[in-house]
Write a protein that holds these residues in place. Structure first.
Motif, PDB file in Angstrom:
ATOM      1  N   GLY A  61       0.808  -1.209   0.000  1.00 45.98           N
ATOM      2  CA  GLY A  61       0.000   0.000   0.000  1.00 45.98           C
ATOM      3  C   GLY A  61       0.845   1.263   0.000  1.00 45.98           C
ATOM      4  N   VAL A  62       1.868   1.313   0.869  1.00 43.46           N
ATOM      5  CA  VAL A  62       2.764   2.470   0.918  1.00 43.46           C
ATOM      6  C   VAL A  62       3.495   2.615  -0.411  1.00 43.46           C
ATOM      7  CG1 VAL A  62       4.815   3.446   2.027  1.00 43.46           C
ATOM      8  CG2 VAL A  62       3.036   2.372   3.419  1.00 43.46           C
ATOM      9  N   TYR A  73      -2.878  -2.129 -13.574  1.00 44.79           N
ATOM     10  CA  TYR A  73      -3.792  -3.274 -13.557  1.00 44.79           C
ATOM     11  C   TYR A  73      -3.073  -4.549 -13.984  1.00 44.79           C
ATOM     12  CZ  TYR A  73      -7.721  -6.265 -14.889  1.00 44.79           C
ATOM     13  OH  TYR A  73      -8.590  -7.314 -15.017  1.00 44.79           O
ATOM     14  N   TYR A  74      -2.290  -4.461 -15.062  1.00 42.20           N
ATOM     15  CA  TYR A  74      -1.546  -5.641 -15.525  1.00 42.20           C
ATOM     16  C   TYR A  74      -0.416  -6.001 -14.568  1.00 42.20           C
ATOM     17  CZ  TYR A  74      -4.060  -5.721 -19.931  1.00 42.20           C
ATOM     18  OH  TYR A  74      -5.058  -5.831 -20.882  1.00 42.20           O
ATOM     19  N   ILE A  75       0.232  -4.998 -13.988  1.00 41.66           N
ATOM     20  CA  ILE A  75       1.318  -5.261 -13.041  1.00 41.66           C
ATOM     21  C   ILE A  75       0.785  -5.996 -11.815  1.00 41.66           C
ATOM     22  CG2 ILE A  75       2.951  -4.147 -11.457  1.00 41.66           C
ATOM     23  CD1 ILE A  75       3.141  -1.875 -13.590  1.00 41.66           C
ATOM     24  N   PRO A 116      -9.090  -5.030  -8.355  1.00 47.17           N
ATOM     25  CA  PRO A 116      -8.387  -5.194  -7.076  1.00 47.17           C
ATOM     26  C   PRO A 116      -8.270  -3.874  -6.317  1.00 47.17           C
ATOM     27  CG  PRO A 116      -7.269  -6.429  -8.793  1.00 47.17           C
ATOM     28  CD  PRO A 116      -8.351  -5.645  -9.472  1.00 47.17           C
ATOM     29  N   ALA A 117      -8.385  -3.957  -4.993  1.00 48.82           N
ATOM     30  CA  ALA A 117      -8.387  -2.754  -4.159  1.00 48.82           C
ATOM     31  C   ALA A 117      -7.115  -1.936  -4.327  1.00 48.82           C
ATOM     32  CB  ALA A 117      -8.575  -3.144  -2.693  1.00 48.82           C
ATOM     33  N   ALA A 118      -6.019  -2.572  -4.753  1.00 51.03           N
ATOM     34  CA  ALA A 118      -4.761  -1.851  -4.962  1.00 51.03           C
ATOM     35  C   ALA A 118      -4.948  -0.719  -5.962  1.00 51.03           C
ATOM     36  CB  ALA A 118      -3.681  -2.816  -5.449  1.00 51.03           C
ATOM     37  N   ASP A 165      -6.536  -6.913   2.345  1.00 50.98           N
ATOM     38  CA  ASP A 165      -5.900  -7.630   1.249  1.00 50.98           C
ATOM     39  C   ASP A 165      -6.183  -6.871  -0.044  1.00 50.98           C
ATOM     40  OD1 ASP A 165      -4.821  -9.349  -0.552  1.00 50.98           O
ATOM     41  OD2 ASP A 165      -6.033 -11.095  -0.015  1.00 50.98           O
ATOM     42  N   LEU A 166      -5.173  -6.166  -0.550  1.00 44.77           N
ATOM     43  CA  LEU A 166      -5.372  -5.275  -1.687  1.00 44.77           C
ATOM     44  C   LEU A 166      -5.581  -6.000  -3.005  1.00 44.77           C
ATOM     45  CD1 LEU A 166      -2.786  -2.424  -0.923  1.00 44.77           C
ATOM     46  CD2 LEU A 166      -5.234  -2.499  -0.431  1.00 44.77           C
TER      47      LEU A 166
END
Length: 299
Positions: free
Chosen positions: A28-29, A110-112, A261-263, A187-188
């Motif tokens: 996240g950071v 998104y792909y990463i 995904p939340a990320a 959970d990202l």
């Protein structure tokens, strides 16, 4: 060809994200720092765009006069407006171009995120990365372990299984990264919509955190639109269109952040938050600067 180009675009972003992950150990950071650095890299271009947009705003009164004067002569109207743009140093397209930049970065992320072995770990090329994916899959299936994953997210499931059960495989592949996707207990890699579905079995802090991410993203997106709109003097028609966009963009942001995904929601929220600060600072700076230029010209 397009696959190769897409890989080449994603790799620099993946390297930057991996650098921050290695430094902080927090996914996240890392996303927040990644967003900040991207904003700083694009700042010179966005400063130019902001200045042009504010100049455009300052000549809106003159544009309305021209529209009234040449309402029945569109060719003359276009000629006079082009002359006005040149005199005032305005590029009407510059603001639009840079406002769309966060979207391709979002697609690269998104792909990463969904293909960490190929992009985030980067074993020296897409084919090399896919070879590692196939080797890991064969090892897992050979051990009789089922790979359970949503369509398109198999690499995440493979990497989690390898991290927890096959240390020898990691030792054989020095570029392997043991990724922990958790941030503040969230959970990202999960989608916020999955958290909504899970509420029927009980409310948890992790589920609430996941649901809050797209909501926070939408709030920041709305505030960004409001700040940008407050700094632009527009015609009534354009103002109505902008007001509609002020609501449409946040709603789209919330919808997209719920199903990915939340990320990605963390990135979008951070991007909007940094953009709000940037808009406020640049708006104040160029308001003063353009006023000084106008005063000097009148003198």
């Amino acid at each position: 060809m397009f696959s190769t180009i897409g890989y080449a675009i994603c790799i620099p972003f993946a390297a930057l994200l991996r650098l921050f992950y290695n430094l902080t150990g927090s996914y996240g950071v890392s996303l927040i720092l990644f967003t900040l650095v991207i904003k700083l890299i694009l700042l010179p271009f966005q400063m130019k765009s902001k200045k042009s947009m504010m100049r455009m705003s300052r000549v809106s009164g003159q544009m309305q006069e021209l529209q009234k004067r040449y309402a029945k002569n569109q060719a003359k109207l276009q000629e006079e407006m082009q002359k006005l743009y040149e005199e005032e140093g305005v590029n009407p397209m510059s603001g639009c171009l840079w406002s769309f930049l966060p979207l391709p970065i979002l697609m690269a992320l998104y792909y990463i995120i969904r293909e960490p072995i190929v992009y985030f770990m980067n074993f020296g090329g897409k084919d090399a990365g896919l070879a590692v994916v196939n080797a890991a899959r064969s090892l897992i299936e050979g051990a009789g372990i089922e790979i359970v994953a949503s369509p398109g997210y198999e690499q995440i499931a493979i990497s989690n299984i390898i991290n927890s059960q096959f240390p020898d495989f990691i030792a054989e592949h020095p570029g392997w990264v043991n990724i922990d996707y958790h941030f503040l207990g969230i959970d990202l890699i999960q989608t916020p919509w999955s958290a909504v579905s899970s509420l029927s079995t009980g409310i948890t802090l992790a589920a609430v955190g996941l649901i809050l991410i797209p909501i926070i993203s939408g709030v920041f997106s709305f505030l960004l639109s409001k700040v940008s709109m407050s700094q632009s003097a527009q015609t009534a028609a354009a103002n109505g269109s902008t007001k509609m966009m002020m609501w449409m963009m946040p709603l789209m942001s919330i919808y997209i952040a719920f199903i990915v995904p939340a990320a990605l929601g963390v990135y979008w929220a951070a991007q909007s938050a940094f953009s709000i600060i940037q808009e406020m600072v640049l708006g104040k700076f160029y308001t003063k600067k353009l006023q000084e230029e106008e005063d000097a010209r009148q003198e």
